[in-house]
Scaffold this motif. Structure first.
Motif, PDB file in Angstrom:
ATOM      1  N   ALA A  18      17.543 -13.182  -6.349  1.00 62.56           N
ATOM      2  CA  ALA A  18      17.125 -13.931  -4.989  1.00 62.56           C
ATOM      3  C   ALA A  18      16.470 -15.221  -5.676  1.00 62.56           C
ATOM      4  O   ALA A  18      16.378 -16.278  -5.028  1.00 62.56           O
ATOM      5  CB  ALA A  18      16.137 -13.102  -4.303  1.00 62.56           C
ATOM      6  N   LEU A  19      15.562 -14.921  -6.517  1.00 62.09           N
ATOM      7  CA  LEU A  19      14.829 -15.972  -7.295  1.00 62.09           C
ATOM      8  C   LEU A  19      15.681 -17.044  -7.937  1.00 62.09           C
ATOM      9  O   LEU A  19      15.565 -18.321  -7.866  1.00 62.09           O
ATOM     10  CB  LEU A  19      13.767 -15.383  -8.386  1.00 62.09           C
ATOM     11  N   LEU A  20      16.806 -16.664  -8.608  1.00 62.09           N
ATOM     12  CA  LEU A  20      17.799 -17.575  -8.985  1.00 62.09           C
ATOM     13  C   LEU A  20      18.499 -18.332  -7.906  1.00 62.09           C
ATOM     14  O   LEU A  20      18.549 -19.536  -8.315  1.00 62.09           O
ATOM     15  CB  LEU A  20      18.888 -16.788  -9.939  1.00 62.09           C
ATOM     16  N   ARG A  21      18.656 -17.769  -6.937  1.00 62.72           N
ATOM     17  CA  ARG A  21      19.197 -18.634  -5.973  1.00 62.72           C
ATOM     18  C   ARG A  21      18.297 -19.440  -5.042  1.00 62.72           C
ATOM     19  O   ARG A  21      18.527 -20.576  -4.906  1.00 62.72           O
ATOM     20  CB  ARG A  21      19.583 -17.575  -4.669  1.00 62.72           C
ATOM     21  N   GLY A  22      16.865 -19.001  -5.341  1.00 64.90           N
ATOM     22  CA  GLY A  22      15.688 -20.161  -4.640  1.00 64.90           C
ATOM     23  C   GLY A  22      16.020 -21.252  -5.609  1.00 64.90           C
ATOM     24  O   GLY A  22      15.811 -22.356  -5.005  1.00 64.90           O
ATOM     25  N   PHE A  23      15.953 -21.228  -6.948  1.00 61.37           N
ATOM     26  CA  PHE A  23      15.981 -22.193  -7.737  1.00 61.37           C
ATOM     27  C   PHE A  23      17.140 -23.230  -7.752  1.00 61.37           C
ATOM     28  O   PHE A  23      17.026 -24.293  -7.642  1.00 61.37           O
ATOM     29  CB  PHE A  23      15.902 -21.769  -9.530  1.00 61.37           C
ATOM     30  N   CYS A  24      18.388 -22.384  -7.581  1.00 59.90           N
ATOM     31  CA  CYS A  24      19.597 -23.271  -7.487  1.00 59.90           C
ATOM     32  C   CYS A  24      19.675 -24.073  -6.118  1.00 59.90           C
ATOM     33  O   CYS A  24      20.287 -25.053  -6.224  1.00 59.90           O
ATOM     34  CB  CYS A  24      20.731 -22.250  -7.679  1.00 59.90           C
ATOM     35  N   ASN A  25      19.005 -23.409  -4.988  1.00 58.58           N
ATOM     36  CA  ASN A  25      19.110 -24.202  -3.794  1.00 58.58           C
ATOM     37  C   ASN A  25      18.198 -25.381  -3.814  1.00 58.58           C
ATOM     38  O   ASN A  25      18.437 -26.351  -2.854  1.00 58.58           O
ATOM     39  CB  ASN A  25      18.690 -23.340  -2.715  1.00 58.58           C
ATOM     40  N   VAL A  26      17.444 -25.627  -4.623  1.00 51.66           N
ATOM     41  CA  VAL A  26      16.659 -26.710  -4.759  1.00 51.66           C
ATOM     42  C   VAL A  26      17.055 -27.548  -6.049  1.00 51.66           C
ATOM     43  O   VAL A  26      16.240 -28.422  -6.422  1.00 51.66           O
ATOM     44  CB  VAL A  26      15.031 -26.603  -4.483  1.00 51.66           C
ATOM     45  N   ASP A  27      18.132 -27.404  -6.716  1.00 52.73           N
ATOM     46  CA  ASP A  27      18.534 -28.121  -7.726  1.00 52.73           C
ATOM     47  C   ASP A  27      17.799 -27.906  -8.773  1.00 52.73           C
ATOM     48  O   ASP A  27      17.726 -28.673  -9.983  1.00 52.73           O
ATOM     49  CB  ASP A  27      19.052 -29.437  -7.462  1.00 52.73           C
ATOM     50  N   ARG A  28      17.013 -26.861  -8.951  1.00 53.73           N
ATOM     51  CA  ARG A  28      16.084 -26.611 -10.257  1.00 53.73           C
ATOM     52  C   ARG A  28      16.838 -25.741 -11.159  1.00 53.73           C
ATOM     53  O   ARG A  28      16.714 -24.742 -11.572  1.00 53.73           O
ATOM     54  CB  ARG A  28      14.792 -25.974  -9.917  1.00 53.73           C
ATOM     55  N   PHE A  29      17.770 -26.534 -11.747  1.00 54.89           N
ATOM     56  CA  PHE A  29      18.804 -25.503 -12.752  1.00 54.89           C
ATOM     57  C   PHE A  29      18.468 -25.235 -14.120  1.00 54.89           C
ATOM     58  O   PHE A  29      18.626 -24.302 -14.579  1.00 54.89           O
ATOM     59  CB  PHE A  29      20.256 -26.573 -12.785  1.00 54.89           C
ATOM     60  N   HIS A  30      17.534 -25.960 -14.502  1.00 53.83           N
ATOM     61  CA  HIS A  30      16.764 -25.757 -15.850  1.00 53.83           C
ATOM     62  C   HIS A  30      15.977 -24.477 -15.697  1.00 53.83           C
ATOM     63  O   HIS A  30      16.101 -23.594 -16.707  1.00 53.83           O
ATOM     64  CB  HIS A  30      16.065 -27.088 -16.439  1.00 53.83           C
ATOM     65  N   GLU A  31      14.983 -24.443 -14.753  1.00 56.84           N
ATOM     66  CA  GLU A  31      14.389 -23.347 -14.574  1.00 56.84           C
ATOM     67  C   GLU A  31      15.165 -22.078 -14.238  1.00 56.84           C
ATOM     68  O   GLU A  31      14.785 -21.124 -14.437  1.00 56.84           O
ATOM     69  CB  GLU A  31      13.318 -23.528 -13.504  1.00 56.84           C
ATOM     70  N   ALA A  32      16.053 -22.293 -13.297  1.00 52.39           N
ATOM     71  CA  ALA A  32      17.253 -21.181 -13.132  1.00 52.39           C
ATOM     72  C   ALA A  32      17.791 -20.535 -14.494  1.00 52.39           C
ATOM     73  O   ALA A  32      17.930 -19.456 -14.678  1.00 52.39           O
ATOM     74  CB  ALA A  32      18.020 -21.468 -12.074  1.00 52.39           C
ATOM     75  N   THR A  33      18.094 -21.492 -15.350  1.00 52.53           N
ATOM     76  CA  THR A  33      18.794 -21.054 -16.551  1.00 52.53           C
ATOM     77  C   THR A  33      17.809 -20.451 -17.497  1.00 52.53           C
ATOM     78  O   THR A  33      18.007 -19.180 -17.948  1.00 52.53           O
ATOM     79  CB  THR A  33      19.218 -22.326 -17.292  1.00 52.53           C
ATOM     80  N   ILE A  34      16.602 -20.943 -17.536  1.00 55.70           N
ATOM     81  CA  ILE A  34      15.485 -20.335 -18.425  1.00 55.70           C
ATOM     82  C   ILE A  34      15.115 -18.829 -17.633  1.00 55.70           C
ATOM     83  O   ILE A  34      14.947 -17.612 -18.528  1.00 55.70           O
ATOM     84  CB  ILE A  34      14.139 -20.837 -18.490  1.00 55.70           C
ATOM     85  N   TYR A  35      15.086 -18.583 -16.533  1.00 58.96           N
ATOM     86  CA  TYR A  35      14.803 -17.329 -15.963  1.00 58.96           C
ATOM     87  C   TYR A  35      16.237 -16.374 -15.984  1.00 58.96           C
ATOM     88  O   TYR A  35      15.651 -15.065 -16.245  1.00 58.96           O
ATOM     89  CB  TYR A  35      14.480 -17.344 -14.338  1.00 58.96           C
ATOM     90  N   LEU A  36      17.225 -16.847 -16.021  1.00 66.08           N
ATOM     91  CA  LEU A  36      18.477 -16.034 -16.220  1.00 66.08           C
ATOM     92  C   LEU A  36      18.351 -15.366 -17.814  1.00 66.08           C
ATOM     93  O   LEU A  36      18.523 -14.147 -17.975  1.00 66.08           O
ATOM     94  CB  LEU A  36      19.681 -16.915 -16.054  1.00 66.08           C
ATOM     95  N   LYS A  37      17.867 -16.176 -18.804  1.00 61.78           N
ATOM     96  CA  LYS A  37      17.705 -15.712 -19.818  1.00 61.78           C
ATOM     97  C   LYS A  37      16.693 -14.610 -20.030  1.00 61.78           C
ATOM     98  O   LYS A  37      17.013 -13.535 -20.757  1.00 61.78           O
ATOM     99  CB  LYS A  37      17.398 -16.871 -20.952  1.00 61.78           C
ATOM    100  N   LYS A  38      15.590 -14.808 -19.236  1.00 58.68           N
ATOM    101  CA  LYS A  38      14.565 -14.103 -19.425  1.00 58.68           C
ATOM    102  C   LYS A  38      14.939 -12.715 -18.985  1.00 58.68           C
ATOM    103  O   LYS A  38      14.839 -11.565 -19.393  1.00 58.68           O
ATOM    104  CB  LYS A  38      13.385 -14.506 -18.574  1.00 58.68           C
ATOM    105  N   ILE A  39      15.647 -12.456 -17.769  1.00 64.03           N
ATOM    106  CA  ILE A  39      16.048 -11.254 -17.089  1.00 64.03           C
ATOM    107  C   ILE A  39      17.051 -10.716 -17.972  1.00 64.03           C
ATOM    108  O   ILE A  39      17.383  -9.147 -17.713  1.00 64.03           O
ATOM    109  CB  ILE A  39      16.532 -11.501 -15.567  1.00 64.03           C
ATOM    110  N   ASP A  40      18.168 -11.538 -18.566  1.00 69.49           N
ATOM    111  CA  ASP A  40      19.097 -11.059 -19.350  1.00 69.49           C
ATOM    112  C   ASP A  40      18.620 -10.156 -20.212  1.00 69.49           C
ATOM    113  O   ASP A  40      19.129  -9.170 -20.881  1.00 69.49           O
ATOM    114  CB  ASP A  40      20.075 -12.162 -19.850  1.00 69.49           C
ATOM    115  N   LYS A  41      17.479 -10.825 -21.065  1.00 72.56           N
ATOM    116  CA  LYS A  41      16.885  -9.866 -22.374  1.00 72.56           C
ATOM    117  C   LYS A  41      16.144  -8.818 -21.818  1.00 72.56           C
ATOM    118  O   LYS A  41      16.281  -7.625 -22.593  1.00 72.56           O
ATOM    119  CB  LYS A  41      15.784 -10.847 -22.833  1.00 72.56           C
ATOM    120  N   ARG A  42      15.660  -8.575 -20.498  1.00 75.19           N
ATOM    121  CA  ARG A  42      14.985  -7.244 -20.077  1.00 75.19           C
ATOM    122  C   ARG A  42      16.166  -6.417 -19.409  1.00 75.19           C
ATOM    123  O   ARG A  42      15.944  -5.402 -18.966  1.00 75.19           O
ATOM    124  CB  ARG A  42      14.235  -7.975 -18.827  1.00 75.19           C
ATOM    125  N   GLY A  43      17.474  -6.786 -19.606  1.00 76.13           N
ATOM    126  CA  GLY A  43      18.513  -6.153 -18.990  1.00 76.13           C
ATOM    127  C   GLY A  43      18.890  -5.854 -17.729  1.00 76.13           C
ATOM    128  O   GLY A  43      19.343  -4.980 -17.062  1.00 76.13           O
TER     129      GLY A  43
END
Length: 620
Positions: A263-288
Motif C-alpha cells: 500500500a505504501l509502495l502504491r502511495g509513492f508511485c501514485n505521486v511519481d515518487r519512484f526513487h523513494e518507492a525503489t528504495i523502500y522496495l529494496k528495504k522490504i525485500d531485504k526483510r523478506g
C-alpha cells in the motif's frame, strides 16, 4: 448459533406455517354461523392457535423465503379472525415488504404502528434502516435513527452489529462513531469487524488521528488488528502526503505482512515518487516482505509513464531476487509500449505471452486494440479482441467502438456485426455511437432489413437511444419498406423529449407525406413545429398539403393557424388546395375539391394574401 424457532418450525418435511394455517382455517370454517363470526373466530382460534403461534408461522414464512403473497395470505386471514398483531407481527410484515422491494409500503406500515397500538422496537428500526441503506436512501435512514433516539428506544446488540457497518459503508462516519460509542457505554461486547469498518470510514474521510486512536484502543483491549486496518491507515497517510508518518506507523508496529507495505509502495508511485518507492522496495525485500505484486507495482508505474526501459531494469532486479515475471508483468509492459506508441513491440509481447499461456489483462488489451486501430491494423486488433472474448473477458467501450468503426471503414460490416454480438455475449455494453457506426454502414449498402434486425437487437439489449441515435435510425427507416417503423420511431423520439434537427425533420416530413402517413405522426409534429428552434414555413406547407391530401382537413387547419400566428403566408400550391382550386388525389384514385370552411381563423387566412397568391399562379 441456536435457532429462535422451536424444532417443529425448523422441519423441512412439511412447512409448519402451512400445517398451522390449515388447522387455523379449519377451525374458523367449522364455527357455528349463528354466532358472531368475529367472536366465534377469536374463541376458536384461542383454543387452537395463539398470537405467538401465528407469529411463529409468519417468521417461518420469512425465514423460508416463501414470498410476499404467501406471507400476506396468512397475515390477512389472521387479522380477519380477530387476532390483533403485535410488534413482532408487524416486524415480520415490514421485513417481508423490504425483502420484496416494497420499501415505501414498509415505511408506511412503520409510521402506522402507533395506530395499531404498537411501539417500534430495536428490531423494527434495524429492519427499516437496513432496507433504506440498501436502497441508497441513506439520509432517510439517518432520519429514522434520529427518531429512534427521540423515542428513547435502546438499540440491542444485533442493531449495533448490523447498522454500524452500514453507516460506515455509506460514509456516515459521524453516525457510525456515535453508535460505536453508545455500544461501548452500554457495556456490550465489541467486535473487531466493527473497529475495522469504523477505521476504514475514518481514513476515507481523512480523519487519521481518530482512526489511529481507535486502532490503538483496539490493541489495548487485546484484539489482534486485521491486515485491512493497517492498509486503510497507510492509504490514509498516503492520501494526505504523509509518507514519513506511514513508514513510522509500519516500523513501530513491526509489521511482518506484505499488503501494508505494498500500500505504501502504491502511495509513492501514485505521486511519481519512484526513487523513494525503489528504495523502500529494496528495504522490504531485504526483510523478506516483498512479493511479486511489490515488484509489479513499480513496474506498472514506470510503464504507465511510458518508461519501459526503467521497467525492464526493475524486472532484472526482480529476477535476481528470485521472482519471475508473471501475467501482470507482461500486461504492464504492453501498456508501456502502447503509451510510447510502439504498438508493434506491444503486439510482439502479447503474442509471446499468448504462446506461453500467460493471460494478459483486459485493460492492457484494450489499450493495444485502440493503438492498433489508430495505425489501421484492424486485423491484428480483431485478433486480440477474439482472444479476450475466448477468455470470457470484456474490453472498454472506447476500444470496441474503434474496432467496429475500423471494420466498417474497411467494408467488413458483417465482421463488425459479429464482433458486436460477441462483445454483448461477454458483458460489453455498446455505446450508441457503436450502433450508429454499423447502422450508417448498412444504410450506405441499402440493407434496410438488416438495419431493422439490428434495431430489434438493440431494444432487447436495453440500448438507451440518444438524439444522435434517433437521427441515424430515422434516416435508416425513411425508406419504402420501413416507413411505418420510421413513424413509430419518430413518435417515440418526441415522446421521450428529443427534438430532431431541421434536416432530419424535413426528411421525415417529406417521406411521410410521400407515403401518406403524416396523420400517424401529426401530434408529434405539432409538438416539434411549436418548438422555437424548428419553426419552418416550408415544413408547415408540406404538412398542411399532405394532411389535406390524406383527408385530415381539421388537423391541417391547426397547422395553418400556427403559420398565421407566426406571420407566415402559405405558398401558392397550399393556397390552391385550401381554397379548392386544385385536385386532391385520394387513396381510392378519385379526385375531390376541398373547400376549407368554418371558423374565422380558417376563413380569413388569405384576406390579403389570396390575391397575391392567385396572381402568382396566373403569372406562372
Amino acid at each position: 448459533m441456536a435457532s429462535k424457532f422451536p424444532p417443529l418450525v425448523r422441519s423441512r418435511r412439511l412447512p409448519i406455517w402451512f400445517s398451522l394455517k390449515h388447522r387455523f382455517f379449519s377451525s374458523v370454517a367449522s364455527a357455528d354461523p349463528a354466532h358472531n363470526p368475529v367472536e366465534t373466530g377469536l374463541h376458536t382460534v384461542n383454543s387452537m392457535i395463539s398470537l405467538s403461534s401465528c407469529n411463529a408461522i409468519l417468521r417461518a414464512s420469512v425465514l423460508e423465503g416463501r414470498g410476499f403473497q404467501s406471507f400476506m395470505l396468512v397475515y390477512k386471514d389472521m387479522v380477519k379472525a380477530g387476532i390483533i398483531p403485535d410488534v413482532e407481527t408487524l416486524n415480520c410484515l415490514i421485513k417481508v415488504l423490504c425483502e420484496w422491494g416494497r420499501v415505501d409500503l414498509a415505511l408506511d406500515q412503520f409510521h402506522r404502528m402507533r395506530k395499531k397500538q404498537c411501539t417500534p422496537n430495536s428490531q423494527t428500526f434495524e429492519i427499516v434502516i437496513a432496507a433504506l441503506c440498501s436502497s441508497g436512501r441513506v439520509d432517510e435512514s439517518v432520519e429514522i435513527w434520529n427518531q429512534m433516539l427521540e423515542l428513547g428506544c435502546t438499540p440491542d446488540y444485533d442493531f449495533y452489529v448490523r447498522v454500524i457497518p452500514l453507516f460506515c459503508r455509506f460514509n456516515k462516519f459521524e453516525e457510525g462513531t456515535k453508535l460505536f460509542r453508545m455500544m461501548k457505554d452500554n457495556g456490550l461486547q465489541l467486535d473487531v469487524s466493527l473497529y475495522g469498518a469504523l477505521i476504514s470510514c475514518l481514513c476515507e474521510n481523512n480523519l487519521l488521528d481518530d482512526a489511529v486512536d481507535l486502532f490503538e484502543e483496539l490493541i489495548e483491549l487485546g484484539f489482534a488488528p486485521l491486515t485491512s486496518m493497517y492498509v486503510d491507515i497507510v492509504n490514509g497517510y498516503c492520501k494526505l502526503g504523509k509518507f514519513s508518518e506511514a513508514m513510522i506507523f509500519l516500523d513501530e508496529d513491526c509489521i511482518w505482512e506484505t499488503e501494508p507495505c505494498n500500500a505504501l509502495l502504491r502511495g509513492f508511485c501514485n505521486v511519481d515518487r519512484f526513487h523513494e518507492a525503489t528504495i523502500y522496495l529494496k528495504k522490504i525485500d531485504k526483510r523478506g516482505l516483498s512479493n511479486i505484486n511489490s515488484w509489479n507495482i513499480i513496474i506498472r508505474a514506470f510503464c504507465n509513464k511510458g518508461n519501459v526501459k526503467r521497467a525492464y531494469e526493475v524486472i532484472c532486479r526482480m529476477v535476481i531476487s528470485s521472482f519471475m515475471p508473471d501475467e501482470s508483468t507482461y500486461s504492464a509492459i504492453i501498456t508501456g509500449y502502447c503509451n510510447m506508441g510502439l504498438y508493434e513491440n506491444a503486439l510482439d509481447v502479447f503474442r509471446w505471452a499468448n504462446v506461453h499461456n500467460l493471460y494478459v489483462d483486459s485493460e492492457s488489451c484494450s489499450e493495444l486494440i485502440e493503438g492498433l486501430c489508430h495505425v489501421k491494423r484492424i486485423e491484428e486488433a480483431t485478433e486480440i479482441f477474439c482472444y479476450l472474448a475466448g477468455k470470457g473477458c470484456s474490453v472498454t467501450a472506447k476500444s470496441l467502438n474503434m474496432l467496429i468503426q475500423g471494420n466498417c471503414l474497411d467494408g467488413n460490416v458483417r465482421e463488425a456485426i459479429r464482433l458486436r454480438s460477441l462483445a454483448v455475449c461477454n458483458g460489453n455494453s455498446c455505446m450508441p455511437i457503436t450502433y450508429a457506426t454499423i447502422l450508417l454502414e448498412l444504410l450506405d449498402l441499402k440493407k434496410e432489413r438488416e438495419v431493422l434486425a439490428l434495431f430489434a437487437q438493440m431494444l432487447l439489449e436495453g440500448c438507451i437511444l440518444d438524439v444522435s441515435m434517433y437521427r441515424v435510425l430515422l434516416r435508416s427507416f425513411c425508406t419504402n419498406t420501413t416507413i411505418w417503423e420510421a413513424a413509430v420511431l419518430f413518435n417515440n423520439m418526441v415522446h421521450h423529449g428529443f427534438i430532431p434537427d431541421l434536416e432530419t425533420l424535413e426528411m421525415v416530413v417529406f417521406n411521410m407525406a410521400t407515403s401518406k402517413l403524416l396523420n400517424k405522426i401529426v401530434d408529434s409534429l405539432a409538438k416539434v413545429i411549436n418548438h422555437g428552434e424548428l419553426q419552418s414555413p416550408r415544413i408547415c406547407n408540406i404538412v398542411i398539403s399532405g394532411l389535406v391530401k390524406e383527408g385530415h382537413k381539421s388537423e391541417a387547419c391547426k397547422f395553418l393557424d400556427q403559420m398565421l400566428e407566426n406571420g407566415w403566408v402559405p405558398d401558392p400550391q397550399t393556397h390552391a388546395l385550401l381554397v379548392g382550386n386544385a385536385d386532391v388525389e385520394e387513396n381510392n384514385g378519385t379526385s375531390e375539391n376541398y373547400q376549407i370552411a368554418g371558423g374565422d381563423k380558417v376563413s380569413n387566412i388569405l384576406v390579403e394574401g389570396l390575391d397575391v397568391g392567385q396572381k402568382n399562379i396566373n403569372t406562372t
